[in-house]
Design a protein around this motif. Structure first.
Motif, short mmCIF file in Angstrom:
data_model
loop_
_atom_site.label_atom_id
_atom_site.label_comp_id
_atom_site.label_asym_id
_atom_site.label_seq_id
_atom_site.Cartn_x
_atom_site.Cartn_y
_atom_site.Cartn_z
N LEU A 201 17.15 0.07 15.83
CA LEU A 201 17.95 0.02 16.98
C LEU A 201 19.00 1.01 17.27
CD1 LEU A 201 16.03 -2.61 17.74
CD2 LEU A 201 18.20 -3.21 18.96
N PRO A 202 19.11 2.11 17.47
CA PRO A 202 20.42 2.74 17.82
C PRO A 202 21.19 2.17 18.93
CG PRO A 202 18.62 4.50 17.85
CD PRO A 202 18.31 3.00 17.83
N LEU A 203 22.44 1.91 18.53
CA LEU A 203 23.36 1.14 19.57
C LEU A 203 24.46 2.18 20.10
CD1 LEU A 203 23.82 -2.19 17.34
CD2 LEU A 203 22.35 -1.77 19.42
N LYS A 204 25.00 1.72 21.32
CA LYS A 204 26.10 2.63 21.65
C LYS A 204 27.20 2.24 21.10
CE LYS A 204 24.97 5.08 25.28
NZ LYS A 204 25.02 6.52 25.27
N THR B 275 18.48 1.06 22.03
CA THR B 275 17.14 1.20 22.13
C THR B 275 16.42 1.21 21.03
OG1 THR B 275 15.54 2.70 23.64
CG2 THR B 275 17.31 3.57 22.13
N GLY B 276 15.22 0.81 21.07
CA GLY B 276 14.39 0.30 19.76
C GLY B 276 13.43 1.36 19.62
N ARG B 277 13.03 1.91 18.50
CA ARG B 277 11.82 2.66 18.19
C ARG B 277 11.31 2.00 16.98
NH1 ARG B 277 13.40 4.13 22.17
NH2 ARG B 277 13.16 6.04 23.20
N ASN B 278 10.01 1.88 16.72
CA ASN B 278 9.37 1.27 15.55
C ASN B 278 9.37 2.27 14.24
OD1 ASN B 278 6.58 2.90 15.35
ND2 ASN B 278 5.91 1.49 16.84
#
Length: 177
Positions: A105-108, A161-164
């Motif tokens: 999860l990249p976060l702001k 937002t998440g990416r597997n």
């Protein structure tokens, strides 16, 4: 120029915030981003451009809103930063054995209450953070988990937002060319 990875938040999910990847590539080229390429249909964009990342995020968010009527957050990381995130993955066994249930999860912003999030987990999920990023394992599946994006964002005090892990690795490969 730097190679960048941009992730659009919550697009093409069950009809929510639809965007064609061809339109995303065309928009990126129109606003001066070089060699735009996309991965899957979930808002993953790789391009060449000049930073800083925060300015690129704002430029993409504004262009998406003005030109495509899409109000969504964008998370931009350099390909070098992305490679570092892969190297620092705190769950290497899960990355190997169950990559579809390991999420980056990249976060702001850097999270504020990681301990509170971890304390509130009721399942077997695990969370580790690294600056403006979180790694989460979902050994029993993502769809059944009570550790939802809304719960994560509320506890961490920032959006993401998440990416597997499969997608994380494919984006790294696409960025390498």
């Amino acid at each position: 120029m730097t190679t960048w990875i941009a992730l659009l938040r919550a697009v093409n999910l069950a009809g929510h915030a639809p965007i064609r990847m061809a339109d995303l590539r065309a928009l990126a080229a129109e606003i001066g981003l070089a060699e735009p390429r996309t991965l899957l249909q979930s808002g993953n964009l790789v391009f060449e451009g000049k930073g800083p990342a925060g300015a690129l995020e704002r430029t993409l968010e504004e262009a998406l809103k003005q030109h495509l009527g899409l109000g969504t957050e964008v998370f931009v990381r350099s390909a070098a930063d992305w490679a570092g995130l892969i190297a620092r993955n705190p769950f290497p066994e899960e990355a190997e054995s169950d990559p579809s249930h390991l999420v980056l999860l990249p976060l702001k912003q850097a999270p504020k209450a990681v301990a509170a999030l971890q304390a509130g987990i009721v399942g077997r999920e695990q969370v580790r953070t690294d600056g403006r990023h979180a790694y989460i394992t979902y050994p029993d599946g993502i769809g059944r988990s009570k550790l939802t994006m809304a719960a994560i964002e509320k506890k961490l005090g920032t959006s993401g937002t998440g990416r597997n892990w499969n997608t994380v690795l494919k984006l790294a490969a696409l960025a390498r060319g």
